[in-house]
Motif scaffolding. Structure first.
Motif, short mmCIF file in Angstrom:
data_model
loop_
_atom_site.label_atom_id
_atom_site.label_comp_id
_atom_site.label_asym_id
_atom_site.label_seq_id
_atom_site.Cartn_x
_atom_site.Cartn_y
_atom_site.Cartn_z
N SER A 1 6.40 1.77 -14.74
CA SER A 1 5.42 0.89 -15.30
C SER A 1 6.16 -0.39 -15.21
O SER A 1 7.14 -0.79 -15.93
N VAL A 2 5.54 -1.36 -14.51
CA VAL A 2 6.13 -2.66 -14.24
C VAL A 2 5.78 -3.79 -14.73
O VAL A 2 4.45 -3.86 -14.90
N MET B 1 7.89 -2.00 -4.99
CA MET B 1 8.69 -0.71 -4.74
C MET B 1 8.67 0.08 -6.36
O MET B 1 9.00 1.43 -5.91
N LEU B 2 9.03 -0.43 -7.20
CA LEU B 2 9.05 0.31 -8.38
C LEU B 2 7.79 0.99 -8.90
O LEU B 2 7.81 1.92 -9.28
N LEU B 3 6.57 0.34 -8.33
CA LEU B 3 5.37 0.65 -8.83
C LEU B 3 4.95 1.82 -7.70
O LEU B 3 4.68 3.19 -8.07
N PRO C 1 16.35 7.83 -13.46
CA PRO C 1 14.81 8.14 -13.45
C PRO C 1 14.05 7.04 -13.31
O PRO C 1 14.44 5.94 -14.08
N VAL C 2 12.97 7.00 -12.32
CA VAL C 2 12.09 5.68 -12.41
C VAL C 2 10.63 5.90 -13.06
O VAL C 2 10.14 5.32 -13.51
N LYS C 3 10.35 7.08 -12.66
CA LYS C 3 8.74 7.49 -12.97
C LYS C 3 8.48 7.48 -14.28
O LYS C 3 9.28 8.09 -15.14
N ILE D 1 0.76 -1.08 -0.09
CA ILE D 1 -0.08 -0.14 -0.11
C ILE D 1 0.94 1.30 -0.05
O ILE D 1 0.25 2.25 0.37
N GLY D 2 2.23 1.08 -0.35
CA GLY D 2 2.81 2.24 -0.50
C GLY D 2 3.62 2.88 0.74
O GLY D 2 4.05 3.78 0.63
#
Ligand SMILES: Nc1nc(=O)c2c([nH]1)NC[C@@H]1CN(c3ccc(C(=O)N[C@@H](CCC(=O)O)C(=O)O)cc3)C=[N+]21
Length: 287
Positions: A190-191, A183-185, A161-163, A138-139
């Protein structure tokens, strides 16, 4: 041999781990001088698998470097689930133990899931407890699994950059693939999560800006499967007589990658360093 012009593409996990350990060491000193608390990690090893013994030793040595008190609990391979649960219970109630690490895998007749659930979520330095996994989903990232946390740390250190980027994970284990995806989400990548049943792996990996490979298959990822400029994390470790191999065909893949972790000396040392960070976090939150 490796062309030296590629050297700057290598993410040196040992250097990053040293940096993390330096932070932990100073956090440990603060905790000692301000609150008189020395963080303590209890490791539990069931049986005497040589690889597991080696990994536990690596963790104990890291504890020594950062000033965490480490206690080693050994159970014979033929001990029972009840004996393991009793040990975990006593460690949950031990004020000097801030983090508990149950080394996996356990011998066949144990239930690892039940044992991990028995560990107090507040002492779950590995981040494997369903409560901590649920918070991650849930972040709300607190105690998260060490290997994906190390990957995130490396992405931050290198300002990757990840976003909005395409992140592809190969492997859907509870210890790496699934928490890595979360964690990437959480950082708005976009996973895609691929695994043993994925029918066209290359179709996914070719689109990856960030590729995390945790399949445990030696040299699964070849140069023709990666995009030019990709950032690649190799979590696999396959030991053979002549050496240790990752899941990525490093020598060829580095020619296309912008950044890549080697095996050994990549994600492994970083994993251990993040464990140290988590023990410190457990101790800081202890009453
Ligand atoms: N409850 C639990 N928590 C774990 O974190 C855990 C576990 N169980 N079970 C086994 C895996 C494996 N693992 C590694 C840690 C460090 C290296 C590491 O530092 N490797 C070095 C040396 C490699 C070699 O020579 O074998 C490197 O990659 O450079 C590798 C693997 C933690 N694990």
């Amino acid at each position: 041999m490796l062309d030296e012009s590629y050297e700057s593409r290598i993410i040196d996990g040992k250097v990053l781990a040293q940096q993390v350990e330096e932070e932990v060491r100073s956090g440990v000193e603060d905790l000692e001088s301000n609150r008189g608390i020395t963080p303590g990690l209890a490791t539990i090893l069931v049986g005497d698998d040589p690889a597991s013994k080696m990994y536990v030793r690596l963790k104990h040595r890291a504890c020594e470097r950062v000033g965490i008190r480490a206690e080693d609990f050994l159970l014979p391979a033929d001990s029972t689930q009840e004996e393991l649960l009793a040990l975990i219970d006593s460690l949950n109630n031990n004020k000097d133990v801030h983090g508990i690490l149950l080394q996996l895998p356990l011998p066949e007749h144990f239930s690892p899931q039940e044992a991990m659930e028995a560990i107090s979520p507040a002492k779950d330095a590995d981040g494997f407890h369903p409560y901590n996994m649920g918070k991650l989903m849930i972040g709300d990232e607190g105690l998260v699994p060490c290997t994906p946390h190390g990957v995130i740390r490396a992405l931050e250190e290198y300002n990757v950059p990840v976003k909005g980027k395409n992140a592809v994970i190969v492997g859907h284990s509870n210890v790496v693939g699934k928490p890595m995806a979360a964690m990437l989400l959480n950082r708005n990548a976009s996973v895609s999560v691929c695994h043993i049943f994925t029918d066209d792996l290359k179709k996914y990996t070719l689109g990856a800006d960030i590729l995390v490979v945790a399949a445990g298959v030696k040299h699964l990822i070849k140069a023709d499967m990666v995009k030019e400029g990709a950032v690649i994390f190799d979590v696999g470790i396959t030991k053979e007589e002549d050496g240790v191999y990752g899941d990525v065909d490093f020598e060829n893949v580095i020619k296309k990658a912008s950044l890549i972790t080697p095996v050994p000396g990549g994600v492994g040392p970083l994993t251990v360093a993040m464990l140290m960070k988590h023990v410190l976090m457990c101790a800081e939150k202890s009453l």
